[in-house]
Each structure stands twice: as structure tokens, then as C-alpha cells.
Scaffold this active site. Structure first.
Site, PDB file in Angstrom:
ATOM      1  CG  HIS A 174      28.909  36.099  26.423  1.00  0.00           C
ATOM      2  ND1 HIS A 174      29.197  36.863  25.763  1.00  0.00           N
ATOM      3  CD2 HIS A 174      28.794  37.633  27.269  1.00  0.00           C
ATOM      4  CE1 HIS A 174      30.528  38.097  25.699  1.00  0.00           C
ATOM      5  NE2 HIS A 174      28.832  38.580  26.566  1.00  0.00           N
ATOM      6  CB  CYS A 203      31.267  43.265  25.695  1.00  0.00           C
ATOM      7  SG  CYS A 203      31.520  41.519  26.062  1.00  0.00           S
ATOM      8  CD  GLN A 241      32.436  37.845  29.482  1.00  0.00           C
ATOM      9  OE1 GLN A 241      31.288  37.560  29.791  1.00  0.00           O
ATOM     10  NE2 GLN A 241      32.361  38.772  28.317  1.00  0.00           N
ATOM     11  CG  HIS A 253      24.903  41.322  27.354  1.00  0.00           C
ATOM     12  ND1 HIS A 253      25.510  42.136  26.448  1.00  0.00           N
ATOM     13  CD2 HIS A 253      26.506  40.215  27.455  1.00  0.00           C
ATOM     14  CE1 HIS A 253      26.766  42.241  26.264  1.00  0.00           C
ATOM     15  NE2 HIS A 253      27.809  41.063  27.198  1.00  0.00           N
ATOM     16  CD  GLU A 254      26.759  38.859  31.174  1.00  0.00           C
ATOM     17  OE1 GLU A 254      27.057  37.939  30.534  1.00  0.00           O
ATOM     18  OE2 GLU A 254      26.376  40.025  31.432  1.00  0.00           O
TER      19      GLU A 254
HETATM   20  O1  GNR Z   1      29.879  45.002  32.955  1.00  0.00           O
HETATM   21  C1  GNR Z   1      28.998  45.133  31.452  1.00  0.00           C
HETATM   22  N1  GNR Z   1      28.049  45.964  31.313  1.00  0.00           N
HETATM   23  C2  GNR Z   1      27.520  46.091  30.622  1.00  0.00           C
HETATM   24  C3  GNR Z   1      26.040  47.243  30.361  1.00  0.00           C
HETATM   25  C4  GNR Z   1      25.271  47.102  29.160  1.00  0.00           C
HETATM   26  C5  GNR Z   1      25.022  45.963  28.975  1.00  0.00           C
HETATM   27  C6  GNR Z   1      25.225  44.502  29.594  1.00  0.00           C
HETATM   28  C7  GNR Z   1      26.640  45.118  29.875  1.00  0.00           C
HETATM   29  S1  GNR Z   1      27.211  42.839  30.454  1.00  0.00           S
HETATM   30  C8  GNR Z   1      29.095  43.841  30.659  1.00  0.00           C
HETATM   31  C9  GNR Z   1      30.235  42.571  31.331  1.00  0.00           C
HETATM   32  C10 GNR Z   1      29.755  41.307  30.536  1.00  0.00           C
HETATM   33  O2  GNR Z   1      30.201  42.010  29.191  1.00  0.00           O
HETATM   34  N2  GNR Z   1      29.216  40.207  30.120  1.00  0.00           N
HETATM   35  O3  GNR Z   1      29.256  39.504  29.469  1.00  0.00           O
HETATM   36 NI    NI Z   2      29.499  40.212  27.212  1.00  0.00          NI
END
Ligand code: GNR
Ligand code: NI
Length: 172
Positions: free
Chosen positions: A140, A94, A51, A136-137
């Protein structure tokens, strides 16, 4: 410490497979430090190196609230080594897809193995929002975004909107 610009879709670097970190050197420590600063500034609860345009398997997370002490968590080369059958649904956002939120279903609990900044390998069982954020990370790091789990209709709509915004920025 320095803020680094957060890349927004459509940005090809957000779709690349990131390479493992082979040694925790000064550059890695500087990256992690900049990622925390960028994440707190955004603000976000997680950030992955791609990111900020760095194609390395590095993640920062902090789920603490603003009125609580910070709980920074840096994961180097994180891997999910177990996932629960049970699923949970969270409304995800995100930083690379600003102001767009949608519900995503993922394993409710996972075990993640990663290296700390001190070079120690740890295994951590996580649940709740932390589980969602870790997944989620790590996505990425594999070029996967949460919109990939949505219907084609929703995904196409989001992609179109950001493609159009990017074209406008090109023109000025
Ligand atoms: O800030 C973030 N909030 C979030 C809310 C719910 C599920 C995942 C996230 S991650 C996101 C920041 C981000 O984009 N991390 O890659
Ligand atoms: Ni994200």
C-alpha cells in the site's frame, strides 16, 4: 482518537508512492492512534496510512482475535530486508476493495525493519498470516494493491465493478 474514512478504489491516493516519516511528532502519534481506531472499527487486521488519505509510510497491524487481548503493532517506515524463497498462498481481502477476496502467492517469511512509535529501529522475522499482512501493508505504501497480482481478467473485472459503483455515487 477519531475514525477516519477509508478510501475505496478507484481513488488516486491509493496509487501514490508514500513518503517516509522523518520525525515522530504529535501528528504521527495522532495518525497512528486514528488508524488503530479505524482498523478496529472496520474491522481489519491491518491498515496503511494511504487508505485514510495520508501519503506517509505508516502501517498498523493487529492479528489478535476479538476474544483475545489486543496486540497492536505500529510500523513506521517499514522495509522488507529479506524474503524466503518459499512461497505461501492466502486468500486476501482489502478494506479499500470491500467484499472481494482472492488468493495471492507471496514469500512465506520475510524480515521487516521498521521504527516503533518510540523511535527505536527493530528487525522482525515474520511468517504465516503476519508475513502476508506486512507485505500487503507495505505494498500500500508503494501504491500497490493485492489485485495487481491477479490475472488481468480478474483485475479488470474488479476495477470495472468499483468504477461503476463510484460513478453511481457521483450521480447520487
Ligand atoms: O483486514 C484485512 N485482512 C487481510 C486478509 C488477508 C490478507 C491481508 C489482509 S489486510 C486487510 C486490511 C487491509 O486492507 N489492509 O491494508
Ligand atoms: Ni489493504
Amino acid at each position: 482518537m477519531a475514525l477516519r474514512p477509508i478510501l475505496i478504489i478507484p481513488e488516486p491516493r491509493l496509487r501514490q508512492l508514500c513518503a517516509p516519516v522523518t520525525g515522530i511528532d504529535a501528528e504521527t502519534r495522532k495518525l497512528v492512534s486514528d488508524m488503530f481506531e479505524t482498523m478496529y472499527d472496520a474491522p481489519g487486521i491491518g491498515l496503511a496510512a494511504p487508505q485514510v488519505g495520508v501519503l506517509r509510510r505508516v502501517v498498523t497491524i493487529d492479528l489478535s482475535r476479538e476474544d483475545e487481548p489486543r496486540q497492536p503493532l505500529a510500523m513506521i517506515n517499514p522495509e522488507i530486508i529479506a524474503a524466503s524463497e518459499e512461497r505461501s498462498i492466502y486468500s486476501e481481502g482489502c478494506l479499500s476493495i470491500p467484499d472481494y477476496y482472492e488468493e495471492v502467492e507471496r514469500p512465506a517469511e520475510v524480515t521487516v525493519r521498521y521504527m516503533t512509535l518510540e523511535g527505536k529501529t527493530v528487525e522482525q522475522h515474520v511468517s504465516g498470516l503476519l508475513s502476508t499482512c506486512v507485505q500487503h501493508e507495505i505494498d500500500h505504501l508503494n501504491g500497490v494493491l493485492f489485485i495487481d497480482y491477479l490475472s488481468k481478467l480478474k483485475r479488470d473485472r474488479v476495477n470495472k465493478k468499483f468504477a461503476k459503483a463510484a460513478r453511481r455515487e457521483d450521480v447520487g
